[in-house]
Motif scaffolding. Structure first.
Motif: not given
Length: 467
Positions: A284, A287-288, A291-294, A297-298, A301, A351, A354
């Motif tokens: 968690t 990814l956030q 990698l900068g995912y919301s 989105s996390t 996944t 990214r 991923l």
């Protein structure tokens, strides 16, 4: 399986899945709940910790009560409490009642989980049918934990965090109506008494221990708020052991814990749960924060992990047949889970990582549930029906405590590494802290796999000539 056994299995798996979802469904919604109900920032952790403390602290007690009064009664009572607590949690308008609802949900989990497992193990004879049932149960536990994070994010964004509570109400009512039709009445133990001093000591000790570990994630391992409850918990658990040696009807007969299949099975189970929950937490952050995912989105996944968990539960019984024993499956699952998690140490900050990260997480999730099945079969085999509630109470305790302590332990490792990198950028320091913690996670799993394989195999080897 007979038609009735299939229906019983669906009922019990539905209950276990619901409880697993409850453990994690609120985690994604914590910031929103805090804003709406006026939680102070430092108290937000209690939305999860209040549930975990009561679930871990009372699992062994209710597992024993299930033996004494009947697993079916405790199972139904726990479902009733879960339904009522979930309705209360969805209706509250302040912090205090919400925490009370979470405590009640944790108590319901401590009742339903060991009682449901006892009903499961006594509904299926020891062998392939029970292995298959426990495999599906393991899949539901881990898939439920993963799906809880996804479902919590969807409900919070589209409806309200309150639906994380409300969703349990119709499910609970349905289970309460159907359960008496399918579950046979279980016979209580006649003339047995509950070990009250032992129950108080073990429940208070576990609560203090889990509380101390939860404080470590916030204040560090050297802080007094961590050390004092850890010391109290350790003293109470030592007192519990002494009480059990003298009690005429002990809560946890030590001869059960002296069985290597029970003791090392639960040690292996603890490792796989610690490793999996810590991996989800670290992924968690990765990814956030890297990698900068919301958050949404996390959460989505993690559906990959849910798929791996489901496939692991479905195929694990076949691995028992291939490898020849449940403890061999436990060792293989731990090794695979540990290697897949440890390789994540090499993940970078782009990214493009991923795909490889999710592939390794999928393998780790699959192996985790395979290990759960090996753990459950190993830790409950060879015991009579009247001790299945105690055995499943111990496995439930292992599960709840391990899920609770995995995150603070690996978080402390990550934070220590991040703080040591004073000259690095925030993103680089965070990545390095995550990598070091995930490597420690993998090494822990591989090390425990080696110990379980050595001691359980040694026990079987020594027992063979006398048999």
């Amino acid at each position: 399986m007979t038609r009735r056994q299939k229906l019983v299995l669906v009922l019990l798996l539905g209950a276990q899945f619901t409880l697993a979802v409850d453990f994690s469904i609120m985690n994604v919604a914590v910031p929103v709940i805090g804003r709406e109900l006026g939680f102070a920032q430092e108290n937000l952790q209690w939305i999860a910790t209040a549930f975990a403390l009561s679930a871990a602290g009372f699992s062994l007690l209710f597992g024993r009560i299930a033996d004494l009064v009947g697993a079916r009664k405790i199972f139904l009572a726990g479902l009733g409490l879960l339904t009522a607590a979930s309705l209360l949690g969805g209706l509250v308008d302040s912090a205090g009642p919400l925490l009370a609802a979470r405590v009640a949900q944790g108590l319901a989990t401590a009742m339903v989980t060991p009682a449901g497992l006892a009903l499961l193990t006594t509904s299926f004879p020891e062998g392939p049918l029970r292995d298959r049932a426990l495999g599906l149960n393991g899949a539901m536990l881990s898939a439920g934990f993963t799906c809880g994070a996804v479902l919590g994010g969807l409900l919070t964004d589209t409806l309200s965090w309150r639906w994380g509570f409300f969703i349990n109400v119709p499910i609970g009512i349905l289970l309460i109506v159907v359960a008496p039709m399918l579950l046979k009445k279980t016979q209580p133990q006649r003339g047995s008494k509950l070990d009250i001093p032992g129950a108080v000591a073990v429940s208070a000790g576990l609560i203090a221990l889990v509380y101390g570990i939860s404080q470590a994630g916030e204040h560090g391992w050297g802080n007094a708020s961590t050390l004092v409850p850890l010391a109290i918990g350790a003293l109470l658990l030592v007192a519990f052991g002494l009480i059990e040696l003298r009690a005429p009807e002990p809560l946890a007969p030590l001869h059960i814990l002296s069985r290597r299949s029970v003791s090392w099975g639960n040690i292996g189970g603890a490792a796989t749960f610690i490793g999996f929950t810590a991996m989800i937490f670290l992924l968690t952050l990765y990814l956030q924060d890297v990698l900068g995912y919301s958050p949404m989105s996390t959460g989505l996944t993690f559906g990959v992990l849910g798929l791996g968990a489901f496939l692991g539960g479905v195929t694990a019984p076949r691995w028992i047949g291939v490898l020849g024993s449940s403890h061999a499956v436990l060792v293989a699952g731990l090794l695979t889970q540990g290697i897949a998690a440890g390789v994540l140490y090499f993940a970078g900050g782009g990214r493009g990582w991923l795909g490889p990260v999710l592939a390794l997480a999928f393998v780790s999730s699959y192996a985790h549930v395979v290990a759960i099945v090996g753990f459950m079969v190993t830790a409950t085999s060879g015991l009579p029906n009247e001790q299945q509630g105690l055995a499943t109470g111990i496995t439930t305790l292992t599960q709840q405590v391990s899920i609770t302590i995995g995150i603070p332990i690996m978080s402390a490792i990550a934070v220590a590494q991040i703080r040591s990198m004073k000259t690095a950028s925030a993103k680089a320091a965070t990545l390095e802290g995550i990598n070091v913690a995930i490597l420690a996670n993998g090494l822990l799993l591989v090390g425990i796999a080696a110990l379980v394989g050595f001691f359980v195999h040694r026990r079987r080897t020594h027992a063979t000539p006398s048999a």
